[in-house]
Design a protein around this motif. Structure first.
Motif, mmCIF file in Angstrom:
data_model
loop_
_atom_site.group_PDB
_atom_site.id
_atom_site.type_symbol
_atom_site.label_atom_id
_atom_site.label_comp_id
_atom_site.label_asym_id
_atom_site.label_seq_id
_atom_site.Cartn_x
_atom_site.Cartn_y
_atom_site.Cartn_z
ATOM 1 N N LEU A 325 0.762 -1.135 0.224
ATOM 2 C CA LEU A 325 -0.106 0.104 -0.158
ATOM 3 C C LEU A 325 0.865 1.283 -0.054
ATOM 4 O O LEU A 325 0.221 2.468 -0.312
ATOM 5 C CB LEU A 325 -0.888 -0.097 1.361
ATOM 6 N N ILE A 326 2.145 1.262 0.264
ATOM 7 C CA ILE A 326 3.118 2.077 0.134
ATOM 8 C C ILE A 326 4.349 1.723 -0.612
ATOM 9 O O ILE A 326 4.643 0.501 -0.569
ATOM 10 C CB ILE A 326 3.372 3.036 1.648
ATOM 11 N N ASP A 327 5.077 2.563 -1.114
ATOM 12 C CA ASP A 327 6.419 2.170 -1.762
ATOM 13 C C ASP A 327 7.549 1.795 -0.719
ATOM 14 O O ASP A 327 7.544 2.169 0.477
ATOM 15 C CB ASP A 327 6.798 3.296 -2.789
ATOM 16 N N ALA A 328 8.259 0.768 -1.114
ATOM 17 C CA ALA A 328 8.975 0.206 -0.319
ATOM 18 C C ALA A 328 10.333 -0.288 -1.215
ATOM 19 O O ALA A 328 10.253 -0.723 -2.235
ATOM 20 C CB ALA A 328 8.514 -1.040 0.761
ATOM 21 N N ARG A 329 11.518 -0.373 -0.544
ATOM 22 C CA ARG A 329 12.611 -0.876 -1.123
ATOM 23 C C ARG A 329 13.204 -2.107 -0.584
ATOM 24 O O ARG A 329 12.892 -2.146 0.634
ATOM 25 C CB ARG A 329 13.934 0.166 -1.238
#
Length: 535
Positions: A325-329
């Motif tokens: 639901l959110i950008d992550a690396r």
């Protein structure tokens, strides 16, 4: 000295399509100046309704009968204008969920200034100075900067401090606190309760404290009224009521702590979720702020991983990152597939396998849809081959699996209790037959008796379907009842992890030990005890 607030023979009826519903029956209680009185009971017992009647905040289809007197003045017979003059000045109320009580479009300073300007004959400069003074009084960090912030920029504990500042800005004689710490982690709960107690003593206020947390009541209230099904079933001094309760319902409340343990996952259960070096940051350039700092975790089919930590530790951010639901690396691998490498379109089939249940079911479920429509929403996306009749049959099966009758599918969310709403949220997730459920504080807004029912339901569903759970919570008693393993987070990092009994009964790090102490544990071996909870 006469009572500050006196309620005599209060009854509240709700008008509807059928016969009126009697929600509160012949309730009487009083609050003396400088006294803290707790009203406890499970969801739907009438405790909040009674105080909404005192504040003149009942909905239009509700009628209150009896007498409610504040400083000798009859509130039920008071005109709207006179009641408005009292509210926010001599009588104030703190509501349960500060995020829905604060206006998202206005800065914090302006919202604290509003009741000051409404009830005091002062200019904006003086009102601003008073608002800043109140933020300092409630020990808000960086109060000048917080004056310019919006609600979404504050943590849960900070938003609740704003609500307290607003409620106390005009130095009221009576403060009504409706579940003011329910959604807060244990360390923030302890701080808020200590703050409220100090401010109450400084100002000599009378306080009505509405809660379902009996451990908290033990350490803050002078007297207690126990409500059930709209009636007061027991009352007395706090110490006497806790040491020798006379009513069976009071004894049931005191015994309603989460207990038992889930069965361990099957031997050789396959790994279903893995993250490696998972990082989340917000902003850009020099203002970029990293929230998660390289999180590694593993989860097997049929296993529950508990995630605990203070507000702002990153536990809900980790849950949202797992859900994409959110950008992550970094790496998020589900059933062998790296989800971070997938586009939104390619990710859609995997979303049916990973579902979520949020903290507040009332905010997460649409009030415009029936329970059946809510439960079958996901089928419209993931099973477009099903016709209306097939979706209806699936809704009945899903509702019955979580302990609700199939006929409930025709009702709307406002017609259900908090526990029933959470069952509907669970049914909505289960109808897609997922393999992983992310549970973000799913029991924190529920009273202890309903919590216990939901815990039993989650354990039963997990055993039946081999579900894996990622369980985010600040309630260590609930974590102990549901989790196999626990990770403890602080400022976006995992500072401790291990089997649930090891972490909760013998924490190794100072931070984890402080977390256990804030939960009211008398010693490391008494995790289940909440005798000194949130003192």
């Amino acid at each position: 000295m006469p009572p500050l607030l006196s309620v005599e023979g209060l009854s509240i009826r709700y008008r509807g399509a059928g016969a009126p519903v009697l929600a509160v029956r012949d309730v009487s209680f009083h609050v003396n100046p400088g006294e803290i009185v707790a009203i406890v009971g499970e969801s739907g017992s009438g405790k909040s309704q009674s105080m909404l009647a005192a504040m003149g905040l009942l909905p239009h289809n509700a009628t209150a009968e009896g007498r409610i007197a504040f400083q000798g003045r009859d509130l039920l017979g008071m005109s709207r204008s006179d009641l408005r003059a009292l509210r926010g000045s001599q009588m104030s109320m703190i509501f349960q969920e500060p995020m829905t009580s604060l206006d998202p479009l206005y800065r914090i300073g302006d919202q604290i200034m509003e009741p000051i300007l409404r009830h005091q004959r002062i200019g904006r400069r003086a009102a601003r100075a008073r608002a800043l003074e109140m933020l300092e009084l409630v020990q808000m960090p960086e109060p000048e900067r917080k004056m310019r912030a919006y609600p979404h920029e504050l943590s849960g504990g900070q938003r609740q401090r704003v609500m307290i500042a607003m409620a106390l800005a005009n130095r009221p004689s009576l403060l009504i606190a409706d579940e003011p710490t329910t959604a807060l982690d244990v360390t923030i709960q302890a701080e808020i309760i200590a703050l409220m107690r100090d401010l109450q003593r400084q100002n000599g206020m009378g306080v009505v404290f509405i809660t379902h947390d009996l451990g908290l009541v033990r350490h803050i209230a002078d007297r207690v009224y126990v409500m059930r099904a709209g009636e007061v079933v027991e009352q007395g001094a706090t110490g006497a009521l806790f040491s020798a309760p006379t009513h069976p319902y009071t004894r049931a409340l005191l015994d309603a702590e989460p207990n038992g343990h889930k069965a361990p996952p099957a031997a050789g259960a396959p790994e279903i979720l893995r993250t490696r070096a998972l990082r989340v940051s917000f902003g850009s350039g020099r203002s970029r702020l990293e929230i998660l700092h390289g999180i590694d975790l593993d989860l097997k089919a049929g296993e529950t991983l508990g995630i605990v930590g203070e507000s702002g530790s990153g536990k809900s951010t980790l849950a949202r990152a797992i859900l994409r639901l959110i950008d992550a690396r970094g790496e998020i691998r589900f059933d062998g597939q790296d989800l971070t490498a997938l586009s939104a379109r390619a990710l859609r089939p995997w979303r049916a396998q990973i579902q979520v249940v949020f903290q507040d079911p009332f905010g997460a479920l649409s009030p415009h849809l029936s329970a059946g429509q809510i439960v079958t929403e996901g089928l419209l996306v993931h099973r477009p081959d099903l016709d209306a009749a097939a979706r209806d049959r699936a809704a009945i099966a899903a509702l019955e699996e979580v302990g609700l009758p199939g006929a409930a599918r025709h009702r709307y969310i406002h017609e259900f209790s908090g526990g029933q709403r959470q069952r509907i949220a669970i049914a909505r997730a289960l109808i897609l037959k997922p393999r992983l459920l992310v549970l973000d504080e799913p029991t924190s807004a529920l009273d202890r008796m309903v919590q216990r029912q939901v815990i039993d339901l989650l354990r039963d569903l997990q055993a039946r379907h081999g579900l894996a759970y990622v369980f985010v919570s600040h309630d260590l008693a609930v974590v102990r009842a549901l989790a196999d393993r626990v990770i403890v987070m602080k400022q976006g990092e995992v500072v401790e992890q291990g089997p649930v009994e090891q972490v909760l009964t013998a924490p190794r790090t100072p931070y984890a030990r402080r977390l256990m102490a804030a939960a009211g544990l008398e010693d490391p071996g008494r995790v289940g005890s909440r005798q000194g909870h949130r003192s």
